[in-house]
Scaffold this active site. Sequence first.
Site, mmCIF file in Angstrom:
data_model
loop_
_atom_site.group_PDB
_atom_site.id
_atom_site.type_symbol
_atom_site.label_atom_id
_atom_site.label_comp_id
_atom_site.label_asym_id
_atom_site.label_seq_id
_atom_site.Cartn_x
_atom_site.Cartn_y
_atom_site.Cartn_z
ATOM 1 C CD GLU A 34 27.021 -103.882 26.747
ATOM 2 O OE1 GLU A 34 26.707 -103.067 27.152
ATOM 3 O OE2 GLU A 34 26.762 -104.634 25.727
ATOM 4 N NE ARG B 23 29.758 -95.527 23.870
ATOM 5 C CZ ARG B 23 29.573 -96.702 23.074
ATOM 6 N NH1 ARG B 23 28.478 -96.973 22.862
ATOM 7 N NH2 ARG B 23 30.543 -97.630 22.792
ATOM 8 N NE ARG C 290 33.563 -100.193 25.601
ATOM 9 C CZ ARG C 290 32.530 -100.077 24.882
ATOM 10 N NH1 ARG C 290 32.341 -98.805 24.326
ATOM 11 N NH2 ARG C 290 31.722 -100.924 24.564
ATOM 12 C CG HIS D 16 33.814 -98.475 19.699
ATOM 13 N ND1 HIS D 16 33.509 -99.309 18.547
ATOM 14 C CD2 HIS D 16 32.907 -98.791 20.659
ATOM 15 C CE1 HIS D 16 32.482 -100.141 19.053
ATOM 16 N NE2 HIS D 16 32.095 -99.664 20.258
ATOM 17 C CG HIS E 250 35.562 -101.724 21.477
ATOM 18 N ND1 HIS E 250 36.227 -102.954 21.809
ATOM 19 C CD2 HIS E 250 34.417 -101.929 21.937
ATOM 20 C CE1 HIS E 250 35.383 -103.813 22.260
ATOM 21 N NE2 HIS E 250 34.205 -103.303 22.459
HETATM 22 C C1 FAD Z 1 31.042 -101.755 15.821
HETATM 23 C C2 FAD Z 1 30.284 -101.030 16.655
HETATM 24 C C3 FAD Z 1 29.425 -101.874 17.648
HETATM 25 C C4 FAD Z 1 28.751 -100.899 18.448
HETATM 26 N N1 FAD Z 1 27.845 -101.224 19.666
HETATM 27 C C5 FAD Z 1 27.204 -100.633 20.155
HETATM 28 C C6 FAD Z 1 26.178 -101.222 21.057
HETATM 29 O O1 FAD Z 1 25.949 -102.232 21.178
HETATM 30 N N2 FAD Z 1 25.460 -100.229 21.780
HETATM 31 C C7 FAD Z 1 25.491 -99.027 21.652
HETATM 32 O O2 FAD Z 1 24.669 -98.135 22.276
HETATM 33 N N3 FAD Z 1 26.278 -98.250 20.880
HETATM 34 C C8 FAD Z 1 27.225 -99.149 20.028
HETATM 35 N N4 FAD Z 1 28.032 -98.409 19.115
HETATM 36 C C9 FAD Z 1 27.837 -97.153 18.945
HETATM 37 C C10 FAD Z 1 26.609 -96.734 18.118
HETATM 38 O O3 FAD Z 1 26.521 -97.857 17.295
HETATM 39 C C11 FAD Z 1 26.660 -95.380 17.481
HETATM 40 O O4 FAD Z 1 26.978 -94.304 18.153
HETATM 41 C C12 FAD Z 1 25.322 -95.147 16.852
HETATM 42 O O5 FAD Z 1 24.796 -96.135 16.196
HETATM 43 C C13 FAD Z 1 25.420 -93.789 16.012
HETATM 44 O O6 FAD Z 1 23.983 -93.729 15.272
HETATM 45 P P1 FAD Z 1 24.029 -92.372 14.417
HETATM 46 O O7 FAD Z 1 22.455 -92.547 13.681
HETATM 47 O O8 FAD Z 1 24.504 -90.984 15.230
HETATM 48 O O9 FAD Z 1 25.094 -92.539 13.343
HETATM 49 P P2 FAD Z 1 25.405 -93.750 12.236
HETATM 50 O O10 FAD Z 1 24.536 -94.774 12.656
HETATM 51 O O11 FAD Z 1 26.937 -93.880 12.019
HETATM 52 O O12 FAD Z 1 24.631 -93.211 10.990
HETATM 53 C C14 FAD Z 1 25.345 -91.788 10.406
HETATM 54 C C15 FAD Z 1 24.547 -91.507 9.033
HETATM 55 O O13 FAD Z 1 25.100 -90.428 8.337
HETATM 56 C C16 FAD Z 1 25.576 -90.610 6.989
HETATM 57 N N5 FAD Z 1 26.581 -89.684 7.028
HETATM 58 C C17 FAD Z 1 27.620 -89.019 7.430
HETATM 59 N N6 FAD Z 1 28.352 -88.080 6.986
HETATM 60 C C18 FAD Z 1 27.213 -87.723 5.970
HETATM 61 C C19 FAD Z 1 27.166 -86.805 5.140
HETATM 62 N N7 FAD Z 1 28.262 -85.904 4.978
HETATM 63 N N8 FAD Z 1 26.039 -86.524 4.292
HETATM 64 C C20 FAD Z 1 25.200 -87.214 4.125
HETATM 65 N N9 FAD Z 1 25.061 -88.506 5.127
HETATM 66 C C21 FAD Z 1 26.112 -88.558 6.033
HETATM 67 C C22 FAD Z 1 26.078 -92.213 7.048
HETATM 68 O O14 FAD Z 1 26.127 -92.642 5.901
HETATM 69 C C23 FAD Z 1 24.826 -92.585 8.089
HETATM 70 O O15 FAD Z 1 23.902 -92.941 7.236
HETATM 71 C C24 FAD Z 1 28.717 -99.344 18.318
HETATM 72 C C25 FAD Z 1 29.442 -98.721 17.417
HETATM 73 C C26 FAD Z 1 30.055 -99.493 16.503
HETATM 74 C C27 FAD Z 1 30.878 -98.893 15.357
#
Ligand code: FAD
Length: 532
Positions: free
Chosen positions: A123, A382, A288, A347, A242
């Site tokens: 990438e 990032r 980016r 993003h 993004h």
């Molecule tokens: C479209 C897209 C593509 C991406 N592609 C990549 C990639 O290819 N590679 C990469 O490394 N990163 C990628 N990213 C970034 C990466 O996906 C995220 O940074 C990562 O998944 C975050 O994981 P997380 O568990 O911290 O949060 P999330 O996966 O967002 O989970 C957060 C959780 O907290 C819950 N929540 C939020 N607020 C509350 C609350 N007040 N009370 C209870 N629950 C709550 C939500 O419902 C969810 O269950 C991408 C992001 C997006 C949006």
Amino acid sequence: MLTDHFRPQSFNGIDDIVIVGGGLAGLFCALKLAPRPVTILAAAPIGYGASSAWAQGGIAAAMSKGDTFEKHVADTVAAGAGIVDEKMTRMMVAEGPARIHDLLEFGVPFDRDLEGKLLLSREAAHSERRIVRVKGDMAGKSIMEALIAAVRNTPSIRVIEGYVVEELVREGRFISGVIARPDAGQSKSRVSFPARAVVLCSGGVGHLYAVTTNPWEACGQGVGMAARAGAIIADPEFVQFHPTAIDIGKDPAPLATEALRGDGATLINSEGRRFMLDIHPDGELAPRDIVSRGVFAEVQAGRGAFLDCTKAVGRHFPEMFPTVYASCMAAGIDPVRQPIPVTPAVHYHMGGVLTDGEGRTSIDGLWAAGEVTSTGVHGANRLASNSLLEAVVFAARIAENIKGSLPAPKLTAWGDNAGENDDPVTVEDSPPFKMLRQLMSDCVGVVRTRESLTRAIRGIAELERTNKRLRFANIVTTAKLIAIAALQRTESRGGHFRADCPDERPEWRRRTYLTLAQAERLAAEVAESEPA
Ligand SMILES: Cc1cc2nc3c(=O)[nH]c(=O)nc-3n(C[C@H](O)[C@H](O)[C@H](O)COP(=O)(O)OP(=O)(O)OC[C@H]3O[C@@H](n4cnc5c(N)ncnc54)[C@H](O)[C@@H]3O)c2cc1C
């Protein structure tokens, strides 16, 4: 009290670890804590409302023959524009391969070559092939499906879905539990969950902005809650846009993955001109933030920006990028034959709750992992595919730290009614929230100035004054932290671009640490100052 529906027999209320969020960080931490009982509280059913399920690229890990940890660290440091924490990065990179093996054991079907070895892709800004993917652009969905199945099969993990956590309960130096609102935040009553350890895994801030690739649950509630409980927030001004969200008026905006540009897709304007070549020698594969500003300038000038995949990907589009293909076709755009209209969209948030190498925040009893944190590994920008890596590495470290530092579970009376203190409305659909999102996009977006940031801080103060709902308070607090830190940083670096101070400045080659009390003092000064 909660209904029995939420009380699997195996628990009897003896868990004392609460994980807020059911994305990759939350689920992985729960699995790593097993067999120790934990409760996951998630605003939406797990698999929904999480950026993790939408990840299209994959996870970065130095596992190929020519690759080394040093190279991965060097690429991460270069992307982070001078303020990456190298020690934390080294730790993350070194543990990456082991966490990929964990994911394989949980059943993630990463792509393999004919010999059965992991297929590693390249990438932008990675000097080696080091991205593990699943069927082109299906990494997030496949990883989450595997982890959800593992979680459902782990008796020590209780998942409570549709509970929006609104408050971290602080007793002296400690976080002693959380208060959540059931029914996706619609219930009149609130429920308390006492805990000796709370792990905040609530994701990012994208929905603080009008155009974002994130689900609406990613609206900064976690950062706001932690700041309101007194936690130190780091680097909040660094928001990554993004450059190629698909511009078809959808909220959230679907993403046209960077891998398309990696495969040779070009960015053109409505006159058919490849504008990135005038801006950076790497053209479409420039960092980016630079590509985002290039796309933003074309959109602002009324020429529009389009991702032309017709030559580079062409008829292979449907099988190579099925998710992007489906989004385009649903909007009546055939990417095999037509350029895709694109726009920059929020993003990823590099800033967040400050954590150390064990995922501990500045408050006892509160750990955090995933996008809600600022571990320092992303610096000001990032490196693609490092965020899923950060989520699993630090979630695993937290599990080890909690296991080592907390004695066996004690009996806790969880699930007590915490009373009614707020109107049960969908804050996220409300007019003030929409106004906040527009304000953030207009004034704290791809291009910022002192004048625009001052306007944002005044607007945020007014929204705060007229809207006292708790959940809105969490959201608007995060917006305030981002705007204040962006105003303070009188330079441009990584994801933070100030048109009035467009260069990096050596005295700003450092991270930002901010408490809510400090941010409020600064916001009051802005309010008292003459309008810019
Ligand atoms: C479209 C897209 C593509 C991406 N592609 C990549 C990639 O290819 N590679 C990469 O490394 N990163 C990628 N990213 C970034 C990466 O996906 C995220 O940074 C990562 O998944 C975050 O994981 P997380 O568990 O911290 O949060 P999330 O996966 O967002 O989970 C957060 C959780 O907290 C819950 N929540 C939020 N607020 C509350 C609350 N007040 N009370 C209870 N629950 C709550 C939500 O419902 C969810 O269950 C991408 C992001 C997006 C949006």
